[in-house]
Design a protein around this motif. Structure first.
Motif, PDB file in Angstrom:
ATOM      1  N   LEU A 128       0.846  -1.184   0.000  1.00  0.00           N
ATOM      2  CA  LEU A 128       0.000   0.000   0.000  1.00  0.00           C
ATOM      3  C   LEU A 128       0.885   1.239   0.000  1.00  0.00           C
ATOM      4  CD1 LEU A 128      -2.573  -1.149   2.692  1.00  0.00           C
ATOM      5  CD2 LEU A 128      -2.849  -1.169   0.216  1.00  0.00           C
ATOM      6  N   PRO A 129       0.389   2.339  -0.537  1.00  0.00           N
ATOM      7  CA  PRO A 129       1.189   3.565  -0.525  1.00  0.00           C
ATOM      8  C   PRO A 129       1.474   4.026   0.909  1.00  0.00           C
ATOM      9  CG  PRO A 129      -0.717   3.789  -1.986  1.00  0.00           C
ATOM     10  CD  PRO A 129      -0.883   2.512  -1.222  1.00  0.00           C
ATOM     11  N   PRO A 130       2.629   4.663   1.123  1.00  0.00           N
ATOM     12  CA  PRO A 130       2.913   5.231   2.450  1.00  0.00           C
ATOM     13  C   PRO A 130       1.799   6.197   2.858  1.00  0.00           C
ATOM     14  CG  PRO A 130       4.859   5.323   1.051  1.00  0.00           C
ATOM     15  CD  PRO A 130       3.710   4.903   0.169  1.00  0.00           C
ATOM     16  N   GLY A 131       1.450   6.186   4.119  1.00  0.00           N
ATOM     17  CA  GLY A 131       0.406   7.073   4.634  1.00  0.00           C
ATOM     18  C   GLY A 131      -1.003   6.532   4.510  1.00  0.00           C
ATOM     19  N   THR A 132      -1.148   5.307   3.988  1.00  0.00           N
ATOM     20  CA  THR A 132      -2.485   4.722   3.850  1.00  0.00           C
ATOM     21  C   THR A 132      -3.091   4.470   5.224  1.00  0.00           C
ATOM     22  OG1 THR A 132      -1.886   3.645   1.772  1.00  0.00           O
ATOM     23  CG2 THR A 132      -3.812   2.781   2.909  1.00  0.00           C
ATOM     24  N   THR A 133      -4.349   4.856   5.373  1.00  0.00           N
ATOM     25  CA  THR A 133      -5.093   4.590   6.604  1.00  0.00           C
ATOM     26  C   THR A 133      -6.338   3.777   6.270  1.00  0.00           C
ATOM     27  OG1 THR A 133      -6.341   6.662   6.425  1.00  0.00           O
ATOM     28  CG2 THR A 133      -4.287   6.716   7.718  1.00  0.00           C
ATOM     29  N   VAL A 134      -6.964   3.246   7.304  1.00  0.00           N
ATOM     30  CA  VAL A 134      -8.160   2.426   7.124  1.00  0.00           C
ATOM     31  C   VAL A 134      -9.272   2.963   8.014  1.00  0.00           C
ATOM     32  CG1 VAL A 134      -9.138   0.108   7.227  1.00  0.00           C
ATOM     33  CG2 VAL A 134      -6.707   0.403   6.733  1.00  0.00           C
TER      34      VAL A 134
END
Length: 171
Positions: A128-134
């Motif tokens: 996943l790209p850096p900084g991805t949140t859920v």
């Protein structure tokens, strides 16, 4: 395409949550449960400006507390590794916490990492790209949560309107 000059930021960031909920309620009984869930997932990802979406369902023998990925949108297959089966007691895992705590959860994605030495920071098909949140909400059933709907998004926390939309979809 018509360019609209003078469009201010408030207008561009308009939440379509109410309209999206109306669309979801209008899909009717002609669709299968999976098709309805696909519509809900698509609308949730779109409302949050997300990268992808996931639906996990509680599965397995009674008391197993296992969530299985039953629907995904927007991610290549290699990026789904690690999301296919998760335990409700795994923390900090947003879908598991949403089910366990029966509430909205917003957390960094588990596979979020800064590039290491020699890495370019470019996303491969399995990361996943850096900084991805859920952002995750429980999916309600008659006896409590039966799963979770999750949207993978950027580092900006969802607005109260977006959170309310996700919670409404989960009900």
């Amino acid at each position: 395409m018509v360019e609209r000059l003078g469009t201010d930021m408030a207008e561009r960031s308009h939440s379509w949550g109410d309209e999206r909920l109306s669309l979801l309620s209008a899909v009717g009984t002609a669709l299968t449960d999976r098709e309805v869930m696909r519509h809900a997932l698509d609308q949730a990802v779109s409302e949050l400006g997300g990268l992808a979406g996931l639906v996990h369902w509680s599965c397995g023998p009674a008391g197993s507390r296992t969530l299985r990925l039953v629907l995904a949108s927007g991610l290549p297959l290699p990026a789904l590794t690690g999301w296919e089966e998760i335990r409700e007691d795994e923390a900090p895992n947003a879908p598991a916490r949403a089910v366990r705590d029966a509430r909205f959860v917003w957390l960094p994605a588990a596979s979020d990492a800064s590039p290491g030495p020699g890495e370019t920071g470019r996303t491969s098909s399995g990361t996943l790209p850096p900084g991805t949140t859920v952002a995750a909400v429980p999916l309600s059933g008659p006896g409590g949560p039966v799963g979770a709907l999750s949207v993978l998004t950027g580092p900006r926390e969802p607005t109260p309107e977006q959170t309310g939309f996700l919670e409404a979809v989960g009900r």
